[in-house]
Write an enzyme that holds these catalytic residues in place. Structure first.
Site, mmCIF file in Angstrom:
data_model
loop_
_atom_site.group_PDB
_atom_site.id
_atom_site.type_symbol
_atom_site.label_atom_id
_atom_site.label_comp_id
_atom_site.label_asym_id
_atom_site.label_seq_id
_atom_site.Cartn_x
_atom_site.Cartn_y
_atom_site.Cartn_z
ATOM 1 N N ASP A 1 0.823 -1.209 0.000
ATOM 2 C CA ASP A 1 0.000 0.000 0.000
ATOM 3 C C ASP A 1 0.852 1.252 0.000
ATOM 4 O OD1 ASP A 1 -2.322 -1.369 0.077
ATOM 5 O OD2 ASP A 1 -2.584 -1.235 2.254
ATOM 6 N N LYS B 1 -4.583 3.160 -4.258
ATOM 7 C CA LYS B 1 -5.727 3.671 -5.030
ATOM 8 C C LYS B 1 -5.233 4.433 -6.262
ATOM 9 C CE LYS B 1 -9.789 6.407 -3.720
ATOM 10 N NZ LYS B 1 -9.523 7.603 -4.471
ATOM 11 N N MET C 1 -7.560 9.120 10.390
ATOM 12 C CA MET C 1 -8.351 9.802 9.363
ATOM 13 C C MET C 1 -7.527 10.861 8.664
ATOM 14 S SD MET C 1 -10.533 12.027 12.075
ATOM 15 C CE MET C 1 -11.420 12.953 10.843
HETATM 16 N N1 SAH Z 1 -3.786 -0.163 9.093
HETATM 17 C C1 SAH Z 1 -3.195 1.111 9.480
HETATM 18 C C2 SAH Z 1 -4.201 2.254 9.404
HETATM 19 C C3 SAH Z 1 -4.731 2.556 8.043
HETATM 20 S S1 SAH Z 1 -5.842 3.916 8.040
HETATM 21 C C4 SAH Z 1 -2.636 0.995 10.896
HETATM 22 O O1 SAH Z 1 -2.885 0.013 11.581
HETATM 23 O O2 SAH Z 1 -1.907 1.914 11.302
HETATM 24 C C5 SAH Z 1 -4.770 5.238 7.602
HETATM 25 C C6 SAH Z 1 -4.615 6.223 8.731
HETATM 26 O O3 SAH Z 1 -3.698 5.731 9.686
HETATM 27 C C7 SAH Z 1 -4.007 7.541 8.305
HETATM 28 O O4 SAH Z 1 -4.975 8.407 7.779
HETATM 29 C C8 SAH Z 1 -3.426 8.061 9.602
HETATM 30 O O5 SAH Z 1 -4.424 8.639 10.407
HETATM 31 C C9 SAH Z 1 -2.974 6.789 10.278
HETATM 32 N N2 SAH Z 1 -1.530 6.522 10.055
HETATM 33 C C10 SAH Z 1 -0.974 5.477 9.442
HETATM 34 N N3 SAH Z 1 0.364 5.550 9.475
HETATM 35 C C11 SAH Z 1 0.687 6.679 10.124
HETATM 36 C C12 SAH Z 1 1.907 7.310 10.502
HETATM 37 N N4 SAH Z 1 3.092 6.785 10.196
HETATM 38 N N5 SAH Z 1 1.838 8.472 11.194
HETATM 39 C C13 SAH Z 1 0.658 9.001 11.516
HETATM 40 N N6 SAH Z 1 -0.521 8.457 11.188
HETATM 41 C C14 SAH Z 1 -0.525 7.304 10.512
#
Ligand code: SAH
Length: 483
Positions: free
Chosen positions: A260, A282, A396
């Site tokens: 991803d 996407k 989000m």
């Molecule tokens: N599966 C992922 C989440 C996917 S949803 C997990 O478990 O972390 C995507 C959201 O995750 C983003 O919009 C953000 O809010 C958060 N996110 C993912 N990686 C991040 C990072 N390195 N720093 C801050 N927010 C993060």
């Protein structure tokens, strides 16, 4: 000393590696202390016939003697102790005794090891990675023990503990494998399948009986199967150090990696060099469901072609990662899968910002939330979210912060509740910005916060001000900062 043909000025093999079969063979250990006891333990694991010689024994050794598991010479060292021995280990804290042992052994052509004394030793005991019957032994010839230890740690991390059972299983079926795959090339292919395919994966899943059944079925089938598999791997938030050992191993073994947008390049860089890396984020103009269907089709296509597929997702695949849907699809298509959890953004961002998500004084629970603030999609329990003494971690985009803070405040959460925005959590560019809930959107605007960012709301968020330790920290300002 004889300088054979391979001896060059700066390179010669100071120690010749060998694996000794000590089963039932006499090994003498001189010394009765803790160090001796440790050596005795290892020798007993190798089924050696252990004889300990010392004036006194620590209780651990005395107990082994009582149980008849070791023999004992009581008293000061005498060369005659060596009479029946194949090997000797000197583990006393008296160098002159150790030297006497070493000298007596040398005279009788018995190999001796003096613990932590390379000079007096004619053999050394390597660091090992034990996946019996597979054993990796490492030595720095006594010149760089720290380096040898590092190397051992690295190798230890590379191989799952089930590797030993795999080797033992293969050994048990070796005659049958020879019989059913008489041709060498075929046999090689079979062993590759054994190491990479469903048998190895079943052993990792602690299902030895099923693994054996699958092995036998494959041996009996006229047409070798070429079924691939999928490992759904959580890649964590970005810092490659936050990968699990299992994730690293899966990346090392992958033929193809479907990843991803959120997966960091530093993590991808750890994958096997000749694995195909396919970005499945996407596409422009595509909606989420179309993206997801495209990914499902790719997973099945590669697995059915017999490849080892790693499906690599940011954070954890089961936290807002649609991992569940992918498994359902794989199940429906009879494709084998495993799941490796990852460190989800909330845990990583909180840790890297110095925010304890729960705290005796401030928060007894934590909620992981994703918010669609559009009226028609909003099914969140805002009143519940607005309650005090809980931490909220919002996954989000950063476009909906205004609605979010207004709703929480209108449902009763205090306007002064602290928040922390963590941008690029755990990555070198990480930035943490704190402020109060009623200023959330204005602060995010004036600090120009960009995705990916995680939002933490609750009393604990304010602790980042004192406890932050990684990346940049900014105190939230409502107005644009002077450029
Ligand atoms: N599966 C992922 C989440 C996917 S949803 C997990 O478990 O972390 C995507 C959201 O995750 C983003 O919009 C953000 O809010 C958060 N996110 C993912 N990686 C991040 C990072 N390195 N720093 C801050 N927010 C993060």
């Amino acid at each position: 000393m004889y300088a054979g043909p391979s001896r060059q000025a700066d390179h010669f093999m100071k120690l010749f590696p060998l694996f000794a079969d000590l089963q039932g063979r006499r090994v003498l250990v001189v010394g009765g202390g803790e160090v001796a006891a440790r050596k005795v333990q290892v020798l007993l694991e190798a089924s050696a016939d252990v004889q300990v010689g010392a004036p006194e024994l620590v209780p651990e050794l005395a107990e082994l003697a009582d149980q008849g598991r070791i023999r004992v010479f009581k008293g000061e060292f005498q060369p005659a102790w060596l009479d029946e021995a194949w090997l000797v280990v000197a583990a006393t804290d008296d160098r002159s005794v150790n030297a006497a042992v070493s000298e007596a052994a040398e005279a009788r052509r018995i190999f001796s090891n003096v613990v932590d004394d390379a000079e007096l030793s004619s053999f050394q005991v390597p660091s090992i990675v034990d996946r019996s019957p597979l054993i990796v032994a490492i030595s720095s010839s006594g010149v760089a023990p720290v380096l040898a230890r590092r190397l051992r740690e690295r190798i230890e991390s590379l191989f799952d503990h089930s590797l030993g059972s795999l080797a033992a299983l293969a050994a048990r079926h070796r005659p049958r494998i020879r019989e059913r795959r008489p041709d060498l090339k075929q046999r090689r292919r079979f062993y590759d399948w054994l190491l990479d395919g469903p048998v190895a994966s079943l052993l990792r899943q602690q299902q030895p009986a099923e693994a054996e059944r699958v092995l036998k079925a494959e041996l009996d089938s006229p047409q070798p199967a070429s079924q691939g598999s999928v490992v759904l791997v959580g890649a964590g938030p970005g810092d490659p150090g936050l990968l699990t050992l299992k994730a690293l191993r899966a990346l090392n073994e992958a033929d193809v990696i479907l990843y991803d947008r959120l997966v960091s390049p530093a993590v991808l860089a750890l994958a096997r060099r000749d694995a195909d890396r396919v970005s499945v984020g996407k596409l422009l103009g595509e909606d989420h469901n179309a993206t997801q269907s495209r990914i499902h089709a790719l997973l099945v296509k590669h697995a059915q072609a017999g490849r080892r597929v790693v499906r690599l997702k940011g954070g954890d695949a089961f936290i807002f990662g649609r991992g569940g849907e992918e498994l359902e699809y794989l199940r429906a298509h009879h494709i084998r899968y495993e799941v490796v959890p990852g460190i989800t953004a909330a845990l990583a961002c909180a840790a890297y910002a110095g925010i304890p998500l729960t705290h005796r004084d401030h928060a007894q629970s934590v909620r992981l939330v994703t918010a669609h603030c559009r009226e028609d999609e909003d099914t969140l329990d805002w009143a519940g979210l607005a309650r005090e003494h809980q931490t909220l971690a919002f996954y989000m985009g950063v476009g909906q912060l205004e609605t979010l803070s207004t709703r929480l405040i209108s449902h009763g959460r205090s306007a002064a509740t602290p928040f922390a925005l963590i941008e690029n959590g755990s990555r070198p560019e990480q930035r943490v910005i704190t402020g109060r809930l009623d200023e959330l959107a204005a602060v995010a605007r004036s600090h120009n916060v960009r995705a990916p960012a995680l939002l933490v709301i609750g009393e604990v968020a304010g602790l980042a001000r004192q406890l932050h330790w990684f990346g940049r920290y900014e105190e939230g300002q409502r107005e644009a900062l002077a450029a």
